[in-house]
Design a protein around this motif. Structure first.
Motif, PDB file in Angstrom:
ATOM      1  N   THR A  10       0.620  -1.602   0.545  1.00 38.07           N
ATOM      2  CA  THR A  10       0.283  -0.368  -0.145  1.00 38.07           C
ATOM      3  C   THR A  10       1.109   1.171  -0.130  1.00 38.07           C
ATOM      4  O   THR A  10       2.572   1.219   0.294  1.00 38.07           O
ATOM      5  N   ILE A  11       0.426   1.945  -0.619  1.00 32.93           N
ATOM      6  CA  ILE A  11       1.329   3.596  -0.696  1.00 32.93           C
ATOM      7  C   ILE A  11       1.189   4.137   0.956  1.00 32.93           C
ATOM      8  O   ILE A  11       2.973   4.480   0.711  1.00 32.93           O
ATOM      9  N   VAL A  12       0.846   3.769   1.783  1.00 36.82           N
ATOM     10  CA  VAL A  12       1.035   3.884   3.806  1.00 36.82           C
ATOM     11  C   VAL A  12       2.725   2.421   3.728  1.00 36.82           C
ATOM     12  O   VAL A  12       2.911   3.656   4.373  1.00 36.82           O
ATOM     13  N   ASP A  13       2.091   2.029   3.868  1.00 40.45           N
ATOM     14  CA  ASP A  13       2.937   1.335   3.562  1.00 40.45           C
ATOM     15  C   ASP A  13       4.777   0.978   3.268  1.00 40.45           C
ATOM     16  O   ASP A  13       5.393   0.892   3.453  1.00 40.45           O
ATOM     17  N   LEU A  14       4.238   0.980   2.204  1.00 42.69           N
ATOM     18  CA  LEU A  14       5.753   1.738   0.953  1.00 42.69           C
ATOM     19  C   LEU A  14       6.420   2.970   1.922  1.00 42.69           C
ATOM     20  O   LEU A  14       7.663   3.055   2.109  1.00 42.69           O
ATOM     21  N   PHE A  15       5.705   4.177   2.088  1.00 39.87           N
ATOM     22  CA  PHE A  15       6.380   5.092   2.125  1.00 39.87           C
ATOM     23  C   PHE A  15       7.145   4.848   4.081  1.00 39.87           C
ATOM     24  O   PHE A  15       8.085   5.636   4.581  1.00 39.87           O
ATOM     25  N   THR A  16       6.415   4.227   5.149  1.00 39.95           N
ATOM     26  CA  THR A  16       6.643   3.579   6.151  1.00 39.95           C
ATOM     27  C   THR A  16       7.814   3.325   6.213  1.00 39.95           C
ATOM     28  O   THR A  16       8.380   3.812   7.023  1.00 39.95           O
ATOM     29  N   ASP A  17       7.982   2.107   6.149  1.00 34.07           N
ATOM     30  CA  ASP A  17       8.376   0.486   4.871  1.00 34.07           C
ATOM     31  C   ASP A  17       9.845   1.720   5.025  1.00 34.07           C
ATOM     32  O   ASP A  17      11.176   1.773   5.071  1.00 34.07           O
ATOM     33  N   GLU A  18      10.191   3.037   3.820  1.00 29.09           N
ATOM     34  CA  GLU A  18      11.340   3.102   2.964  1.00 29.09           C
ATOM     35  C   GLU A  18      11.444   4.907   3.669  1.00 29.09           C
ATOM     36  O   GLU A  18      12.932   5.058   3.895  1.00 29.09           O
ATOM     37  N   PHE A  19      10.665   5.183   4.158  1.00 29.43           N
ATOM     38  CA  PHE A  19      10.724   6.939   4.680  1.00 29.43           C
ATOM     39  C   PHE A  19      10.471   6.491   5.772  1.00 29.43           C
ATOM     40  O   PHE A  19       9.999   7.499   5.984  1.00 29.43           O
ATOM     41  N   LYS A  20      11.885   6.644   6.807  1.00 33.68           N
ATOM     42  CA  LYS A  20      11.110   6.323   7.971  1.00 33.68           C
ATOM     43  C   LYS A  20      11.925   7.474   8.992  1.00 33.68           C
ATOM     44  O   LYS A  20      11.662   7.716   9.921  1.00 33.68           O
ATOM     45  N   GLY A  21      11.956   8.027   7.723  1.00 34.67           N
ATOM     46  CA  GLY A  21      11.959  10.014   9.037  1.00 34.67           C
ATOM     47  C   GLY A  21      10.316  10.927   9.441  1.00 34.67           C
ATOM     48  O   GLY A  21      10.832  10.989  10.060  1.00 34.67           O
ATOM     49  N   ARG A  22       9.561   9.583   9.359  1.00 33.66           N
ATOM     50  CA  ARG A  22       8.408  10.055   9.488  1.00 33.66           C
ATOM     51  C   ARG A  22       7.096   9.138   9.619  1.00 33.66           C
ATOM     52  O   ARG A  22       7.510   8.042   9.498  1.00 33.66           O
ATOM     53  N   PRO A  23       6.661   9.645  11.023  1.00 31.90           N
ATOM     54  CA  PRO A  23       5.673   8.502  11.141  1.00 31.90           C
ATOM     55  C   PRO A  23       4.520   8.361  10.473  1.00 31.90           C
ATOM     56  O   PRO A  23       4.399   8.446   9.803  1.00 31.90           O
ATOM     57  N   ARG A  24       3.866   6.816  10.749  1.00 31.89           N
ATOM     58  CA  ARG A  24       2.938   6.064   9.984  1.00 31.89           C
ATOM     59  C   ARG A  24       1.999   7.153   9.448  1.00 31.89           C
ATOM     60  O   ARG A  24       0.841   7.983   8.527  1.00 31.89           O
ATOM     61  N   GLU A  25       1.369   7.729  10.509  1.00 26.25           N
ATOM     62  CA  GLU A  25       0.422   8.741  11.314  1.00 26.25           C
ATOM     63  C   GLU A  25       0.175   9.855   9.775  1.00 26.25           C
ATOM     64  O   GLU A  25      -0.366  10.334   9.410  1.00 26.25           O
ATOM     65  N   TYR A  26       1.614  10.457   9.958  1.00 29.91           N
ATOM     66  CA  TYR A  26       2.254  11.840   8.474  1.00 29.91           C
ATOM     67  C   TYR A  26       1.327  10.920   7.613  1.00 29.91           C
ATOM     68  O   TYR A  26       0.853  11.693   6.635  1.00 29.91           O
ATOM     69  N   TYR A  27       1.924   9.729   6.608  1.00 24.08           N
ATOM     70  CA  TYR A  27       1.848   9.551   5.270  1.00 24.08           C
ATOM     71  C   TYR A  27       0.408   9.104   5.127  1.00 24.08           C
ATOM     72  O   TYR A  27      -0.257   9.447   3.817  1.00 24.08           O
ATOM     73  N   VAL A  28      -0.536   8.543   6.716  1.00 26.27           N
ATOM     74  CA  VAL A  28      -1.851   8.422   6.702  1.00 26.27           C
ATOM     75  C   VAL A  28      -2.290   9.942   6.064  1.00 26.27           C
ATOM     76  O   VAL A  28      -3.463  10.182   4.854  1.00 26.27           O
ATOM     77  N   HIS A  29      -1.978  10.818   6.689  1.00 30.16           N
ATOM     78  CA  HIS A  29      -1.912  12.087   6.484  1.00 30.16           C
ATOM     79  C   HIS A  29      -2.094  12.706   5.161  1.00 30.16           C
ATOM     80  O   HIS A  29      -2.815  13.658   4.085  1.00 30.16           O
ATOM     81  N   ALA A  30      -0.788  12.734   4.573  1.00 26.84           N
ATOM     82  CA  ALA A  30      -0.313  13.071   3.630  1.00 26.84           C
ATOM     83  C   ALA A  30      -0.438  12.502   2.274  1.00 26.84           C
ATOM     84  O   ALA A  30      -1.629  13.596   1.276  1.00 26.84           O
ATOM     85  N   VAL A  31      -1.990  11.337   2.909  1.00 26.38           N
ATOM     86  CA  VAL A  31      -2.100  10.312   0.933  1.00 26.38           C
ATOM     87  C   VAL A  31      -3.812  11.668   1.100  1.00 26.38           C
ATOM     88  O   VAL A  31      -4.411  11.690   0.032  1.00 26.38           O
ATOM     89  N   LYS A  32      -4.593  11.306   2.480  1.00 22.29           N
ATOM     90  CA  LYS A  32      -5.865  11.968   2.660  1.00 22.29           C
ATOM     91  C   LYS A  32      -6.245  13.171   1.617  1.00 22.29           C
ATOM     92  O   LYS A  32      -6.715  13.342   1.675  1.00 22.29           O
ATOM     93  N   CYS A  33      -4.995  14.338   2.593  1.00 21.32           N
ATOM     94  CA  CYS A  33      -4.399  15.829   1.658  1.00 21.32           C
ATOM     95  C   CYS A  33      -4.041  15.752   0.371  1.00 21.32           C
ATOM     96  O   CYS A  33      -4.384  17.605  -0.215  1.00 21.32           O
ATOM     97  N   GLY A  34      -4.175  15.003  -0.700  1.00 19.28           N
ATOM     98  CA  GLY A  34      -2.751  14.837  -1.452  1.00 19.28           C
ATOM     99  C   GLY A  34      -1.757  15.214  -1.712  1.00 19.28           C
ATOM    100  O   GLY A  34      -1.275  15.340  -2.964  1.00 19.28           O
ATOM    101  N   ARG A  35      -0.914  14.878  -0.239  1.00 12.57           N
ATOM    102  CA  ARG A  35       0.431  15.376  -0.105  1.00 12.57           C
ATOM    103  C   ARG A  35       1.080  14.049  -1.313  1.00 12.57           C
ATOM    104  O   ARG A  35       2.439  14.345  -1.397  1.00 12.57           O
ATOM    105  N   LEU A  36       0.571  13.297  -0.974  1.00  8.56           N
ATOM    106  CA  LEU A  36       1.357  11.856  -1.935  1.00  8.56           C
ATOM    107  C   LEU A  36       0.084  11.653  -2.709  1.00  8.56           C
ATOM    108  O   LEU A  36      -0.999  11.387  -2.172  1.00  8.56           O
ATOM    109  N   GLN A  37       0.514  11.688  -4.264  1.00 12.22           N
ATOM    110  CA  GLN A  37      -0.365  10.929  -5.379  1.00 12.22           C
ATOM    111  C   GLN A  37       0.562   9.954  -6.032  1.00 12.22           C
ATOM    112  O   GLN A  37       1.954  10.061  -5.452  1.00 12.22           O
TER     113      GLN A  37
END
Length: 190
Positions: A10-37
């Protein structure tokens, strides 16, 4: 571009696993608000990534300031521009720097674009830089450098007496922001 090993996550798992500088919640929010596309489209947090898809992460970033003073244009010809680079300014976008670079400043302040560095100077080093104004001219310079028809020369201002003859100095360069200059302390010359 999504790597093969990312496919099926999943897009969130990918970023959480590969880019560990931010917490999972950040990536969930980034997807929801369109910052991750994915492929320039908004997706949901459970979206499964496919190989070779374009993944974009939009974020606001502040660049560190550069403290070295103005970049002086020494010569501006039809296909080449020569500038005096102050210490603390990187030559081209790298690391945290995108706009606060010699290339970025020359474009913003003088409208000079595109510029192709013929050679580089480290961020903490001041000196003359040559830029080609086309890829063809840059390639010509590259061939001349490779054939040893052109060479860079470093000149150092020293305090005290420097030994005669050719010397190799292997030392770290220190930048003093207050003085706007770089220094090297050498106890032993190799």
């Amino acid at each position: 571009m999504a790597k093969n090993r990312w496919a099926g996550k999943t897009i969130v798992d990918l970023f959480t696993d590969e880019f560990k500088g931010r917490p999972r919640e950040y990536y969930v929010h980034a997807v929801k608000c369109g910052r991750l596309q994915v492929d320039e489209q908004m997706v949901h947090a459970d979206y499964i990534v496919k190989s070779s898809q374009k993944i974009s992460h939009f974020l606001h970033r502040h660049e560190p300031p550069v403290l070295g003073g103005n970049i002086v244009i020494l010569q501006n010809e039809v296909d080449v521009v020569t500038v005096c680079k102050p210490a603390s300014v990187p030559v081209h976008p790298c690391g945290q720097y995108r706009k606060n670079t010699v290339v970025g400043i020359m474009e913003a302040e003088h409208g000079l674009t595109p510029l192709f560095p013929v050679h580089r100077l480290d961020r903490l080093v001041s000196g003359l830089l040559i830029f080609a104004k086309s890829a063809e001219r840059a390639e010509c310079f590259r061939q001349q450098i490779e054939a040893n028809l052109l060479q860079k020369e470093y000149v150092a201002k020293v305090v005290g007496v420097f030994p005669e003859g050719e010397q190799t100095v292997d030392a770290n360069v220190n930048f003093n922001a207050r003085e706007g200059r770089s220094t090297v302390e050498v106890c032993k010359v190799l």
